[in-house]
Scaffold this motif. Structure first.
Motif, PDB file in Angstrom:
ATOM      1  N   TYR A 192       0.859  -1.191   0.000  1.00 18.51           N
ATOM      2  CA  TYR A 192       0.000   0.000   0.000  1.00 18.51           C
ATOM      3  C   TYR A 192       0.891   1.236   0.000  1.00 18.51           C
ATOM      4  O   TYR A 192       1.612   1.487   0.961  1.00 18.51           O
ATOM      5  CB  TYR A 192      -0.885  -0.040   1.246  1.00 18.51           C
ATOM      6  CG  TYR A 192      -1.834   1.116   1.442  1.00 18.51           C
ATOM      7  CD1 TYR A 192      -2.452   1.756   0.375  1.00 18.51           C
ATOM      8  CD2 TYR A 192      -2.145   1.551   2.735  1.00 18.51           C
ATOM      9  CE1 TYR A 192      -3.335   2.805   0.582  1.00 18.51           C
ATOM     10  CE2 TYR A 192      -3.028   2.589   2.957  1.00 18.51           C
ATOM     11  CZ  TYR A 192      -3.624   3.215   1.880  1.00 18.51           C
ATOM     12  OH  TYR A 192      -4.505   4.247   2.098  1.00 18.51           O
ATOM     13  N   GLN A 249      -0.606  -2.780  -4.756  1.00 18.91           N
ATOM     14  CA  GLN A 249      -1.971  -3.166  -5.114  1.00 18.91           C
ATOM     15  C   GLN A 249      -2.970  -2.046  -4.790  1.00 18.91           C
ATOM     16  O   GLN A 249      -4.035  -1.963  -5.385  1.00 18.91           O
ATOM     17  CB  GLN A 249      -2.377  -4.437  -4.354  1.00 18.91           C
ATOM     18  CG  GLN A 249      -1.688  -5.699  -4.835  1.00 18.91           C
ATOM     19  CD  GLN A 249      -0.221  -5.758  -4.445  1.00 18.91           C
ATOM     20  OE1 GLN A 249       0.139  -5.518  -3.294  1.00 18.91           O
ATOM     21  NE2 GLN A 249       0.638  -6.069  -5.404  1.00 18.91           N
ATOM     22  N   PHE A 250      -2.586  -1.193  -3.832  1.00 17.82           N
ATOM     23  CA  PHE A 250      -3.432  -0.068  -3.441  1.00 17.82           C
ATOM     24  C   PHE A 250      -2.545   1.148  -3.200  1.00 17.82           C
ATOM     25  O   PHE A 250      -1.350   1.020  -2.935  1.00 17.82           O
ATOM     26  CB  PHE A 250      -4.221  -0.384  -2.165  1.00 17.82           C
ATOM     27  CG  PHE A 250      -5.139  -1.571  -2.288  1.00 17.82           C
ATOM     28  CD1 PHE A 250      -6.433  -1.411  -2.759  1.00 17.82           C
ATOM     29  CD2 PHE A 250      -4.700  -2.840  -1.949  1.00 17.82           C
ATOM     30  CE1 PHE A 250      -7.275  -2.511  -2.895  1.00 17.82           C
ATOM     31  CE2 PHE A 250      -5.531  -3.947  -2.076  1.00 17.82           C
ATOM     32  CZ  PHE A 250      -6.820  -3.775  -2.551  1.00 17.82           C
ATOM     33  N   THR A 290     -10.438  -2.781   1.799  1.00 18.77           N
ATOM     34  CA  THR A 290     -11.221  -1.561   2.013  1.00 18.77           C
ATOM     35  C   THR A 290     -11.950  -1.601   3.348  1.00 18.77           C
ATOM     36  O   THR A 290     -11.993  -0.597   4.076  1.00 18.77           O
ATOM     37  CB  THR A 290     -12.232  -1.360   0.869  1.00 18.77           C
ATOM     38  OG1 THR A 290     -11.544  -1.431  -0.386  1.00 18.77           O
ATOM     39  CG2 THR A 290     -12.922  -0.014   0.980  1.00 18.77           C
ATOM     40  N   LEU A 292       0.945   1.213  -9.120  1.00 16.38           N
ATOM     41  CA  LEU A 292      -0.137   0.269  -9.425  1.00 16.38           C
ATOM     42  C   LEU A 292       0.061  -0.309 -10.824  1.00 16.38           C
ATOM     43  O   LEU A 292      -0.097  -1.508 -11.045  1.00 16.38           O
ATOM     44  CB  LEU A 292      -1.495   0.964  -9.350  1.00 16.38           C
ATOM     45  CG  LEU A 292      -1.989   1.490  -8.004  1.00 16.38           C
ATOM     46  CD1 LEU A 292      -3.351   2.148  -8.166  1.00 16.38           C
ATOM     47  CD2 LEU A 292      -2.050   0.381  -6.969  1.00 16.38           C
ATOM     48  N   VAL A 334      -9.946  -6.813  -2.638  1.00 23.67           N
ATOM     49  CA  VAL A 334     -10.262  -5.380  -2.629  1.00 23.67           C
ATOM     50  C   VAL A 334     -11.276  -5.074  -1.534  1.00 23.67           C
ATOM     51  O   VAL A 334     -11.137  -4.099  -0.792  1.00 23.67           O
ATOM     52  CB  VAL A 334     -10.805  -4.932  -4.004  1.00 23.67           C
ATOM     53  CG1 VAL A 334     -11.267  -3.479  -3.946  1.00 23.67           C
ATOM     54  CG2 VAL A 334      -9.738  -5.104  -5.081  1.00 23.67           C
ATOM     55  N   MET A 385      -7.215  -5.130 -10.662  1.00 20.96           N
ATOM     56  CA  MET A 385      -7.279  -5.669  -9.309  1.00 20.96           C
ATOM     57  C   MET A 385      -8.727  -5.940  -8.907  1.00 20.96           C
ATOM     58  O   MET A 385      -9.034  -6.982  -8.319  1.00 20.96           O
ATOM     59  CB  MET A 385      -6.637  -4.673  -8.329  1.00 20.96           C
ATOM     60  CG  MET A 385      -6.505  -5.177  -6.904  1.00 20.96           C
ATOM     61  SD  MET A 385      -5.244  -6.453  -6.746  1.00 20.96           S
ATOM     62  CE  MET A 385      -5.398  -6.849  -4.992  1.00 20.96           C
ATOM     63  N   THR A 443      -7.034   1.910  -6.600  1.00 20.87           N
ATOM     64  CA  THR A 443      -6.493   0.625  -7.011  1.00 20.87           C
ATOM     65  C   THR A 443      -6.643   0.549  -8.526  1.00 20.87           C
ATOM     66  O   THR A 443      -7.068   1.518  -9.170  1.00 20.87           O
ATOM     67  CB  THR A 443      -7.202  -0.553  -6.311  1.00 20.87           C
ATOM     68  OG1 THR A 443      -6.491  -1.768  -6.586  1.00 20.87           O
ATOM     69  CG2 THR A 443      -8.646  -0.693  -6.779  1.00 20.87           C
ATOM     70  N   SER A 444      -6.331  -0.587  -9.106  1.00 20.49           N
ATOM     71  CA  SER A 444      -6.449  -0.731 -10.556  1.00 20.49           C
ATOM     72  C   SER A 444      -7.743  -1.464 -10.908  1.00 20.49           C
ATOM     73  O   SER A 444      -8.279  -2.244 -10.108  1.00 20.49           O
ATOM     74  CB  SER A 444      -5.265  -1.517 -11.112  1.00 20.49           C
ATOM     75  OG  SER A 444      -5.262  -2.845 -10.608  1.00 20.49           O
TER      76      SER A 444
END
Length: 353
Positions: free
Chosen positions: A56, A106-107, A262, A100, A258, A250, A246-247
């Motif tokens: 992150y 990933q975030f 979150t 990303l 995800v 993902m 994020t992407s």
């Protein structure tokens, strides 16, 4: 001879029986060892040994503006969701969206202008939560030097601005709303040195309301100067600040990850913003910011709370679509992106799906 022979036979028989018993015991132990190994593996898995690894990337350094992120990590909220999260500081040389794209994170955390610029270039970025409902980027000014009741009162003033920064974009928008041009004011280039403001060379200075402003207001109070804060929101300009990104890939390939990330992160923010947990939040910050006093961190935390959730009816993490669209329009108007990017297509509140 019979006695000796019988003794020998008995002795050899006993040794043979030992060998047989040993083999039987070994065979009996094998299932037990296998069962024990299985139980141990399950135990390690449940305890987090097999947690999913997540990186992150923050937008800036560890400070009160990321207290919710640090709280989630420090109080093991990620671990409870089966995630092992490495939180990395940001900075001027760090771009979360770029990381990303490269698969290094990933975030990440990015401001609206970064997201909109990335979308303009075709980036696959998605906003899944908004941390600040009010942008902490404001201005502090001396009220005995500048009187501001209307935007037009900025005419003729020396205004501190970080060229190339968000404050320049916001200030130019405010001037345009007032019908003023750059020729009507004097823009003073701001660096990382407060000396021009302290020495009253410039009396209108950009600050982050929940961090730098705490230090500066104490300096002004100690010198007997009266001051106030100029908040763009009061004049209709809502330029979105830090948000969780994020992407799209993902979300498509790892939707449960995800969701869990979150959930844990917003739980951290909710807990850190709860006045009941103020001492825990400050204690968490002290692990990363040993230079700031407890009193200073308490003040920063109180102000951060008012920016993250100014309205208790609006949940923490809420994405203000109207503010995002206004931010996009500002950037198009100022030529910071060539054309609209339809930013609302990149806004997705995961926890409301």
């Amino acid at each position: 001879m019979r006695t000796r022979c019988n003794w020998w036979i008995c002795t050899m028989g006993a040794e043979k029986m030992k060998t047989v018993n040993h083999r039987e015991n070994s065979c009996t132990k094998k299932p037990f060892v296998l069962l024990l190994t299985t139980i141990l593996w399950i135990s390690l898995t449940l305890s987090g040994a097999a947690d999913e690894q997540i990186t992150y990337r923050l937008k800036w350094l560890f400070n009160t503006s990321v207290v919710g992120d640090l709280y989630a990590e420090g109080h093991h909220l990620f671990t409870k969701e089966g995630l092992t999260v490495t939180i990395k500081e940001g900075g001027p040389e760090r771009d979360a969206i770029r990381e990303l794209e490269l698969g290094r994170a990933q975030f990440g955390v990015a401001s609206a202008d970064q997201v909109i610029r990335a979308l303009s270039k075709g980036a696959d970025v998605v906003v899944i939560a908004q941390f600040f409902q009010v942008n902490p980027l404001q201005w502090i000014y001396r009220t005995d030097k500048i009187k501001i009741n209307r935007l037009v009162d900025l005419r003729g003033q020396v205004l501190g601005v970080t060229f190339g920064g968000n404050d320049e974009t916001i200030l130019r928008t405010l001037l345009a709303k007032a019908g003023l041009t750059e020729a009507d004011v004097k823009l003073y280039s701001v660096r990382y040195d407060y000396t021009p403001f302290i020495q009253k060379i410039v009396n209108f200075w950009p600050v982050y309301r929940n961090t730098q402003a705490v230090f500066l207001r104490e300096k002004l109070r100690s010198s007997g100067d009266n001051f106030a804060f100029f908040n763009p929101v009061d004049y209709g300009v809502r330029f979105v600040a830090n948000s969780l990104v994020t992407s799209g890939e993902m979300i498509k390939n790892n939707p449960e990850t995800v969701r869990k990330f979150t959930v844990a992160l917003l739980r951290g923010w909710k807990a850190a913003m709860d006045p009941v947990n103020a001492s825990k939040a400050v204690e968490t910050l002290r692990r990363y910011d040993k230079d700031s006093s407890v009193e200073t961190l308490q003040k920063e935390l109180t102000i951060t709370r008012s920016l993250v959730q100014p309205d208790p009816a609006v949940p923490i993490g809420y994405i203000d679509t109207a503010a995002w669209k206004q931010t996009e329009q500002i950037m198009v108007t100022q030529g910071l992106v060539p054309t609209p990017v339809d930013v609302e297509r990149a806004l997705r509140e995961i926890l409301q799906q």
